[in-house]
Design a protein around this motif. Structure first.
Motif, short mmCIF file in Angstrom:
data_model
loop_
_atom_site.label_atom_id
_atom_site.label_comp_id
_atom_site.label_asym_id
_atom_site.label_seq_id
_atom_site.Cartn_x
_atom_site.Cartn_y
_atom_site.Cartn_z
N PHE A 50 0.57 -1.06 0.16
CA PHE A 50 0.00 0.54 -0.02
C PHE A 50 0.98 1.28 0.48
O PHE A 50 2.30 0.77 0.44
N HIS A 51 0.36 2.53 -0.42
CA HIS A 51 1.10 2.97 -0.55
C HIS A 51 1.20 3.98 0.76
O HIS A 51 0.43 3.97 1.72
N ILE A 52 2.67 4.46 1.41
CA ILE A 52 3.33 4.72 1.84
C ILE A 52 4.08 6.20 2.20
O ILE A 52 5.12 5.98 1.51
N THR A 53 4.17 7.23 3.07
CA THR A 53 4.60 8.01 2.69
C THR A 53 5.84 7.57 4.16
O THR A 53 6.19 6.72 4.86
N GLU A 54 6.83 8.54 3.49
CA GLU A 54 8.60 8.67 4.67
C GLU A 54 8.36 9.05 5.54
O GLU A 54 9.00 8.27 6.94
N SER A 55 7.42 9.61 6.26
CA SER A 55 7.36 9.99 7.00
C SER A 55 6.64 9.40 8.47
O SER A 55 7.31 9.61 8.91
N THR A 56 5.77 8.74 7.62
CA THR A 56 5.24 8.27 8.48
C THR A 56 5.62 7.12 8.96
O THR A 56 5.95 6.34 10.31
N PHE A 57 7.18 6.30 7.88
CA PHE A 57 8.09 5.71 8.92
C PHE A 57 8.95 6.10 9.29
O PHE A 57 8.96 5.46 10.67
N VAL A 58 9.24 7.26 9.15
CA VAL A 58 10.02 8.10 10.39
C VAL A 58 9.84 7.99 11.63
O VAL A 58 10.34 7.92 12.61
N VAL A 59 8.19 8.25 11.72
CA VAL A 59 7.60 8.75 12.95
C VAL A 59 7.58 7.57 13.24
O VAL A 59 7.22 7.14 15.22
N ALA A 60 7.41 6.20 12.30
CA ALA A 60 6.94 5.00 13.84
C ALA A 60 8.79 4.99 14.47
O ALA A 60 8.83 4.29 15.02
N VAL A 61 9.58 4.60 13.15
CA VAL A 61 11.05 4.62 13.83
C VAL A 61 11.33 5.15 15.20
O VAL A 61 11.59 5.07 16.33
N VAL A 63 9.29 7.19 17.30
CA VAL A 63 8.68 6.81 18.76
C VAL A 63 9.50 5.27 19.26
O VAL A 63 9.57 5.00 21.03
N ASN A 64 9.81 4.31 18.30
CA ASN A 64 10.32 2.91 19.02
C ASN A 64 11.83 3.23 19.44
O ASN A 64 12.04 3.27 19.97
N VAL A 65 12.50 3.90 18.91
CA VAL A 65 13.79 4.93 19.10
C VAL A 65 13.37 5.45 21.03
O VAL A 65 14.52 5.41 21.82
N VAL A 66 12.86 6.74 20.43
CA VAL A 66 12.54 6.75 22.28
C VAL A 66 11.84 6.18 23.17
O VAL A 66 12.53 6.18 24.33
N ILE A 67 10.40 4.30 22.91
CA ILE A 67 10.60 3.90 23.50
C ILE A 67 12.13 2.88 24.29
O ILE A 67 11.96 2.86 25.36
N ALA A 68 12.80 2.80 23.09
CA ALA A 68 13.86 2.44 23.89
C ALA A 68 15.03 3.11 24.25
O ALA A 68 15.55 2.51 25.97
N HIS A 69 14.68 4.13 23.89
CA HIS A 69 15.72 4.93 25.26
C HIS A 69 14.74 4.90 26.76
O HIS A 69 15.50 5.21 27.91
N ILE A 70 13.29 5.16 27.28
CA ILE A 70 12.70 5.22 27.74
C ILE A 70 13.31 4.18 28.26
O ILE A 70 13.88 3.44 29.96
N ALA A 71 13.40 2.64 27.83
CA ALA A 71 13.94 1.69 28.41
C ALA A 71 15.27 1.23 28.87
O ALA A 71 15.33 0.71 30.31
N ALA A 72 16.27 2.29 28.45
CA ALA A 72 17.30 2.72 29.23
C ALA A 72 17.70 2.98 29.94
O ALA A 72 17.90 2.88 31.45
N PHE A 73 17.13 4.08 30.03
CA PHE A 73 16.58 4.74 31.60
C PHE A 73 16.18 4.22 32.37
O PHE A 73 16.79 4.03 33.72
N ILE A 74 14.91 3.31 32.65
CA ILE A 74 13.99 2.34 33.50
C ILE A 74 15.36 1.46 33.90
O ILE A 74 15.37 0.97 35.13
#
Length: 93
Positions: A50-61, A63-74
């Motif tokens: 399906f058609h997906i924009t690059e910005s959607t992909f970048v936002v998903a990445v 979000v997951n990087v932020v989750i990984a950093h929160i996990a590292a802090f925890i």
């Protein structure tokens, strides 16, 4: 694009680090990781899925990087800060 995939692998490993001590956080991060990888596959094979924009992909990445950093802090900073706080207040367990 290589940096995105490097971050995707780091973010995908986050539940492994959290599994022993924080299972609820590890399990709750799995859907976000799946969405990130599905968006990456959709972005790579744009015409097939399906058609997906690059910005959607970048936002998903991101979000997951932020989750990984929160996990590292925890995992790493939180116990250190708790021990420093206990040393300053003079309390012990």
């Amino acid at each position: 694009m290589d940096m995105f995939f490097a971050y995707m692998f780091v973010a995908s490993a986050t539940p492994l680090f959290l599994w022993l001590e924080h299972r609820k956080i590890a399990i709750s991060s799995i859907p976000f990781i799946l969405i990130m990888w599905l968006l990456a596959i959709a972005f790579l094979f744009e015409g097939f899925l399906f058609h997906i924009t690059e910005s959607t992909f970048v936002v998903a990445v991101l979000v997951n990087v932020v989750i990984a950093h929160i996990a590292a802090f925890i995992l790493y900073a939180s116990p250190l800060l708790m021990s420093k706080t206990k040393q300053l207040t003079g309390t012990s367990e």
